[in-house]
Design an enzyme around this catalytic site. Structure first.
Site, PDB file in Angstrom:
ATOM      1  N   HIS A  11       4.496  14.908   6.649  1.00  0.00           N
ATOM      2  CA  HIS A  11       5.302  16.124   6.801  1.00  0.00           C
ATOM      3  C   HIS A  11       4.601  17.279   7.497  1.00  0.00           C
ATOM      4  CE1 HIS A  11       3.133  17.064   2.988  1.00  0.00           C
ATOM      5  NE2 HIS A  11       3.073  18.253   3.542  1.00  0.00           N
TER       6      HIS A  11
HETATM    7  C1  UD1 Z   1       1.353  20.702   1.663  1.00  0.00           C
HETATM    8  C2  UD1 Z   1       0.759  22.036   1.807  1.00  0.00           C
HETATM    9  C3  UD1 Z   1       1.671  23.050   1.214  1.00  0.00           C
HETATM   10  C4  UD1 Z   1       3.079  22.929   1.769  1.00  0.00           C
HETATM   11  C5  UD1 Z   1       3.585  21.506   1.544  1.00  0.00           C
HETATM   12  C6  UD1 Z   1       4.929  21.281   2.216  1.00  0.00           C
HETATM   13  C7  UD1 Z   1      -1.633  21.537   1.796  1.00  0.00           C
HETATM   14  C8  UD1 Z   1      -2.873  21.450   0.999  1.00  0.00           C
HETATM   15  N1  UD1 Z   1      -0.541  22.021   1.171  1.00  0.00           N
HETATM   16  O1  UD1 Z   1       1.244  20.335   0.306  1.00  0.00           O
HETATM   17  O2  UD1 Z   1       1.133  24.312   1.508  1.00  0.00           O
HETATM   18  O3  UD1 Z   1       3.957  23.765   1.104  1.00  0.00           O
HETATM   19  O4  UD1 Z   1       2.658  20.632   2.162  1.00  0.00           O
HETATM   20  O5  UD1 Z   1       5.606  20.180   1.600  1.00  0.00           O
HETATM   21  O6  UD1 Z   1      -1.613  21.191   2.933  1.00  0.00           O
HETATM   22  N2  UD1 Z   1       5.977  14.140  -4.011  1.00  0.00           N
HETATM   23  C9  UD1 Z   1       7.090  13.663  -4.684  1.00  0.00           C
HETATM   24  N3  UD1 Z   1       8.057  13.021  -3.975  1.00  0.00           N
HETATM   25  C10 UD1 Z   1       7.968  12.806  -2.626  1.00  0.00           C
HETATM   26  C11 UD1 Z   1       6.804  13.276  -1.959  1.00  0.00           C
HETATM   27  C12 UD1 Z   1       5.831  13.953  -2.664  1.00  0.00           C
HETATM   28  O7  UD1 Z   1       7.195  13.803  -5.893  1.00  0.00           O
HETATM   29  O8  UD1 Z   1       8.888  12.204  -2.053  1.00  0.00           O
HETATM   30  C13 UD1 Z   1       4.955  14.854  -4.793  1.00  0.00           C
HETATM   31  C14 UD1 Z   1       3.603  14.218  -4.735  1.00  0.00           C
HETATM   32  O9  UD1 Z   1       3.450  13.264  -5.739  1.00  0.00           O
HETATM   33  C15 UD1 Z   1       2.676  15.421  -4.917  1.00  0.00           C
HETATM   34  C16 UD1 Z   1       3.427  16.546  -4.251  1.00  0.00           C
HETATM   35  O10 UD1 Z   1       4.782  16.152  -4.204  1.00  0.00           O
HETATM   36  O11 UD1 Z   1       2.534  15.731  -6.293  1.00  0.00           O
HETATM   37  C17 UD1 Z   1       2.866  16.735  -2.870  1.00  0.00           C
HETATM   38  O12 UD1 Z   1       3.776  17.410  -2.110  1.00  0.00           O
HETATM   39  P1  UD1 Z   1       3.695  17.458  -0.518  1.00  0.00           P
HETATM   40  O13 UD1 Z   1       5.001  17.936  -0.053  1.00  0.00           O
HETATM   41  O14 UD1 Z   1       3.131  16.204  -0.002  1.00  0.00           O
HETATM   42  O15 UD1 Z   1       2.736  18.666  -0.317  1.00  0.00           O
HETATM   43  P2  UD1 Z   1       1.219  18.805  -0.026  1.00  0.00           P
HETATM   44  O16 UD1 Z   1       0.774  18.181   1.246  1.00  0.00           O
HETATM   45  O17 UD1 Z   1       0.448  18.534  -1.243  1.00  0.00           O
END
Ligand code: UD1
Length: 351
Positions: free
Chosen positions: A197
């Site tokens: 993403h």
């Molecule tokens: C990153 C950014 C954050 C931003 C976000 C946008 C970093 C360190 N942080 O967070 O500032 O707001 O992207 O989305 O770069 N999850 C689910 N279902 C899904 C996908 C993910 O439950 O379909 C959960 C994962 O298990 C995890 C969290 O969401 O706990 C991670 O979210 P994610 O959107 O991937 O964000 P980050 O990359 O952590």
């Protein structure tokens, strides 16, 4: 003592859950403000429901306009709410625009600011989140570092607030759900999980094509590729007209479903911040399409492999990582606390 928590995105809701639970169990007065940055059901409301958090007391509904205009609106709208509720401390988790807006608003009002996940550094000047984190850390009174290396970064940078190495609140949630879902770390199935993403991957048609091409290549080697897709990524793939016919695309999944997939998959392909850590805790190898990571411990333990640039070699490298995994691998060393980070955070703030 009155607390306020400012969230806006999926990872921030997850990071806040144990803190909110802790406040509830200690019968403390608190207010939740949602900026509205993530607004789709699958990206926000489902997490409040599933993680059993009351819906936010305020929703600022800010999700349109340029980055700066969103930031300005968050600061302005929050000022009105914070002036009204007069919290003793405002907690902002993570590194999003919502967290930065919250931090600046709190600081200008002369209120106390607590940053959860302080000191995480990718040292990549091009990332909005990296700049957000550094700015938030520099105006926080209380800095709660998730790891020793994060605490060391803050000490080295000479921040003015007080630094506490408390562990990671994401690990608190993870351990809790691991128990609830009875997750097993060592029985892997023949599929690959993918989440993408980040702007630097999805705004560039060449990069996006290369990542999908890797997923198609892996699927031709007998591994189903499951891809819960972020709404921004879905839009970009459609706009670019990229074919995803060999990939099993789904809507974003809820937190439990994500942890179940993560515990069963043979490999995670991602650019997420949080998922790199959750893969580590699930004993699942991870390939990260980024130049650097905040979670250096996952690299050190050789559970996470960075792909800064995709070259002709990358597909085979990933296949090699996938096929050289030993399913009976030992549990990895823990750097992220003992599942009691939220408890420590609230105890420190109350003192
Ligand atoms: C990153 C950014 C954050 C931003 C976000 C946008 C970093 C360190 N942080 O967070 O500032 O707001 O992207 O989305 O770069 N999850 C689910 N279902 C899904 C996908 C993910 O439950 O379909 C959960 C994962 O298990 C995890 C969290 O969401 O706990 C991670 O979210 P994610 O959107 O991937 O964000 P980050 O990359 O952590």
């Amino acid at each position: 003592m009155k607390f306020c928590i400012v969230v806006g995105t999926r990872p921030q809701i997850i990071k806040s859950q144990p803190i909110i639970n802790e406040l509830i169990s200690r019968k403390k007065d608190f207010t939740i403000v949602h900026t509205g940055q993530h607004y789709d059901y699958e990206m926000s409301r489902t997490f409040f429901q599933e993680l059993k958090i009351d819906k936010p007391d305020y929703n600022l509904g800010i999700n349109r306009g340029s980055d700066s205009s969103q930031l300005a609106q968050i600061i302005k709208k929050l000022e009105i709410i914070l002036t009204k509720i007069k919290p003793d401390v405002v907690i902002v988790p993570g590194d999003t625009r919502s967290a930065l807006g919250g931090a600046l608003s709190v600081n200008r009002l002369g209120l106390k600011l607590a940053h959860v996940e302080a000191g995480a550094r990718s040292n990549d000047f091009e990332l909005e989140e990296e700049i957000n984190r550094r700015l938030i850390d520099n105006c926080s009174n209380f800095l709660f570092a998730p790891t020793l290396s994060c605490a060391k970064n803050l000490k080295k940078e000479g921040v003015l607030g007080s630094v506490f190495n408390v562990g990671d609140t994401m690990y608190d949630v993870f351990l809790n759900y691991k128990k609830i879902l009875k997750l097993k770390q060592f029985s892997k199935e023949d599929f690959i999980l993918m989440t993408i993403h980040r702007r630097e991957n999805i705004l560039d048609i060449t990069k996006m094509k290369k990542i999908i091409d890797i997923a198609n290549f892996i699927s031709k080697h007998g591994y189903k590729v499951v891809f819960p897709i972020h709404p921004h990524t879905k839009k970009q793939i459609k706009n670019f007209g990229i074919s995803t016919e060999n990939i099993q695309i789904t809507d974003p999944v809820n937190y439990s479903k994500m942890l179940i997939l993560l515990s069963k998959t043979k490999l995670l392909l991602t650019d997420s911040g949080g998922l790199q850590k959750e893969a580590y805790w699930s004993n699942t190898p991870c390939v990260t399409f980024r130049k650097s990571t905040e979670w250096i411990e996952t690299l050190k333990e050789k559970n996470n492999f960075l792909i800064p640039e995709i070259s002709d070699n990358t597909k085979n490298k990933i296949l090699h990582i996938l096929e050289s995994q030993n399913s009976k691998k030992k549990p990895l060393k823990n750097y992220f606390g003992n599942g009691k980070a939220a408890n420590k955070i609230i105890s420190i703030l109350l003192n």
